[in-house]
Design an enzyme around this catalytic site. Structure first.
Site, PDB file in Angstrom:
ATOM      1  N   THR A 204     -31.212  15.727 -13.459  1.00  9.09           N
ATOM      2  CA  THR A 204     -32.669  15.726 -13.434  1.00  9.09           C
ATOM      3  C   THR A 204     -33.133  15.587 -11.995  1.00  9.09           C
ATOM      4  OG1 THR A 204     -34.671  14.532 -14.135  1.00  9.09           O
ATOM      5  CG2 THR A 204     -32.687  13.229 -13.868  1.00  9.09           C
TER       6      THR A 204
ATOM      7  N   ILE B 172     -29.091  19.980 -18.789  1.00 10.99           N
ATOM      8  CA  ILE B 172     -29.874  20.367 -17.619  1.00 10.99           C
ATOM      9  C   ILE B 172     -31.328  19.936 -17.831  1.00 10.99           C
ATOM     10  CG2 ILE B 172     -30.629  22.253 -16.129  1.00 10.99           C
ATOM     11  CD1 ILE B 172     -28.217  23.857 -17.033  1.00 10.99           C
TER      12      ILE B 172
ATOM     13  N   CYS C 151     -53.389  21.211 -24.043  1.00 15.17           N
ATOM     14  CA  CYS C 151     -52.089  21.796 -24.384  1.00 15.17           C
ATOM     15  C   CYS C 151     -51.940  21.905 -25.898  1.00 15.17           C
ATOM     16  CB  CYS C 151     -50.961  20.962 -23.789  1.00 15.17           C
ATOM     17  SG  CYS C 151     -50.812  21.111 -21.994  1.00 15.17           S
TER      18      CYS C 151
ATOM     19  N   CYS D 124     -32.223  16.315 -18.062  1.00 18.27           N
ATOM     20  CA  CYS D 124     -31.830  15.340 -19.085  1.00 18.27           C
ATOM     21  C   CYS D 124     -32.884  14.289 -19.409  1.00 18.27           C
ATOM     22  CB  CYS D 124     -30.546  14.637 -18.660  1.00 18.27           C
ATOM     23  SG  CYS D 124     -30.698  13.740 -17.079  1.00 18.27           S
TER      24      CYS D 124
ATOM     25  N   SER E  95     -35.728  13.678 -11.293  1.00 21.62           N
ATOM     26  CA  SER E  95     -36.542  12.454 -11.317  1.00 21.62           C
ATOM     27  C   SER E  95     -35.686  11.222 -11.076  1.00 21.62           C
ATOM     28  CB  SER E  95     -37.250  12.318 -12.675  1.00 21.62           C
ATOM     29  OG  SER E  95     -37.777  11.019 -12.837  1.00 21.62           O
TER      30      SER E  95
END
Length: 358
Positions: A168, A145, A328, A147, A170
């Site tokens: 995905t 899920i 991040c 990928c 995308s």
């Protein structure tokens, strides 16, 4: 940390309007003013680490953060109608960009650096760790899920002889991923996770749960439960936060991951229902700091060849991407963010789980 101070982590202000912009806009104003070159910092990652570790900064609230918080509570920002937005805005951005930034397998999730000397090795260690935790055996069918470009699917099919179906949101990931996995028992689909309704021996999800949203956590777990064989295992890898508050950083939401939301352990656990059992919880958040800095080094090195792809906004895009990766990294270094691998069983009492030694 000191404004215009002598240390490499001290921000250097170039535009005096910076102060008002940050005071009014909070993290959104901070990020946008950096993109606009109103300030700079030699060690942006370390600046963010020190900023997030300051107790008075953690307590500050800004008007710009109120709207995303209220919206996340009031609306389901990750419903099916919005599911493909992040794919179009982020993952479809440029395959050339991701090829240059990531490792040779194009793994866009945290690497596992134990015993690894470089990014390629660290990502291979992570994929191997996942396969061992799932106890993959030849002939198994595995659902991936989120990928990506098929990095896990390709590795698992080649090394463990399994069949993988990946989903995905995308379009670019599906097209390139199916090319990279050609000749293997791998199928990547442009599909929302909620529409998957097949049975698999194992389920894996690496770095996708951050797009699910707390209003959909239980739905997500029910999809996993209906797709997972009775004695199967599910491995969830996700960025996590320490508190169960809604919403996401306004700058990240606007420029990097629209409609994203970092989960907490409490919310993950409360979304599960029997007979699902948490077998193992593994936190290697500090490895994401190192992964992000490696990604930036690759991106920075490749930028001269990528620049023309962003000809309409090259300098602003470069500073946006640099800010994204560095802040991040700083957040993981400050332990403000975590990285969890959670192994979940679909059958209570079927024997003890033992984490593989790597």
């Amino acid at each position: 940390m000191e404004i215009d101070g002598p240390n490499p982590w001290d921000p250097q202000v170039r535009n005096p309007a910076f102060y008002k912009r940050v005071l009014v806009g909070g993290s959104l104003g901070l990020g946008e003013s950096y993109m606009d070159n109103w300030w700079d910092c030699e060690q942006l990652d370390e600046m963010m680490n020190k900023l997030l570790r300051a107790p008075h900064i953690r307590r500050m609230k800004f008007a710009s953060q109120l709207a995303p918080f209220v919206l996340a509570l009031a609306a389901n920002l990750q419903n099916k109608a919005r599911a493909f937005r992040v794919g179009e805005a982020h993952y479809d951005l440029s395959n050339d960009l991701y090829r240059a930034m990531l490792d040779k397998r194009m793994v866009y999730t945290c690497a596992y650096w134990r015993g690894a000397g470089d990014l390629d090795g660290a990502q291979e260690h992570k994929l191997e760790l996942v396969c061992r935790k799932l106890d993959l055996q030849p002939g198994m069918r595995v659902l991936d899920i989120g990928c990506g470009w098929g990095s896990f699917a390709k590795y698992a099919a080649e090394k463990y002889g399994v069949e993988v179906v990946g989903v995905t949101v995308s379009k670019e990931q599906v097209e390139l991923g199916n090319e990279l996995c050609a000749g293997l028992p791998v199928t990547l689909k442009l599909q929302d996770y909620r529409d998957v309704d097949e049975r698999f021996d194992a389920v894996v999800s690496l770095g996708m749960f951050e797009h699910v949203g707390h209003k959909n956590h239980r739905t997500y777990m029910r999809v996993v439960q209906r797709c997972l064989a009775e004695r199967g295992r599910f491995l969830l890898q996700t960025i996590g936060k320490n508190a169960s508050d809604a919403g996401v950083d306004p700058w990240i939401a606007k420029y990097i991951f629209p409609n994203g939301e970092i989960p907490s352990l409490k919310r993950i656990a409360s979304a599960m229902e029997a007979p699902m059992v948490i077998e193992d919880l593994h936190n290697f958040g500090p490895d994401y700091d190192k992964t992000l800095m490696a990604w930036f080094a690759n991106f920075d090195r490749a930028w001269p060849g990528l620049r023309d792809s962003f000809a309409d906004r090259p300098q602003r895009f470069y500073r946006m991407w640099k800010y994204y990766l560095h802040v991040c990294a700083g957040a993981f270094r400050a332990r403000d963010l975590q990285l969890w691998q959670i192994v979940i069983s679909n059958a209570a009492g079927e024997g003890a789980y033992r984490r593989p030694d790597m």
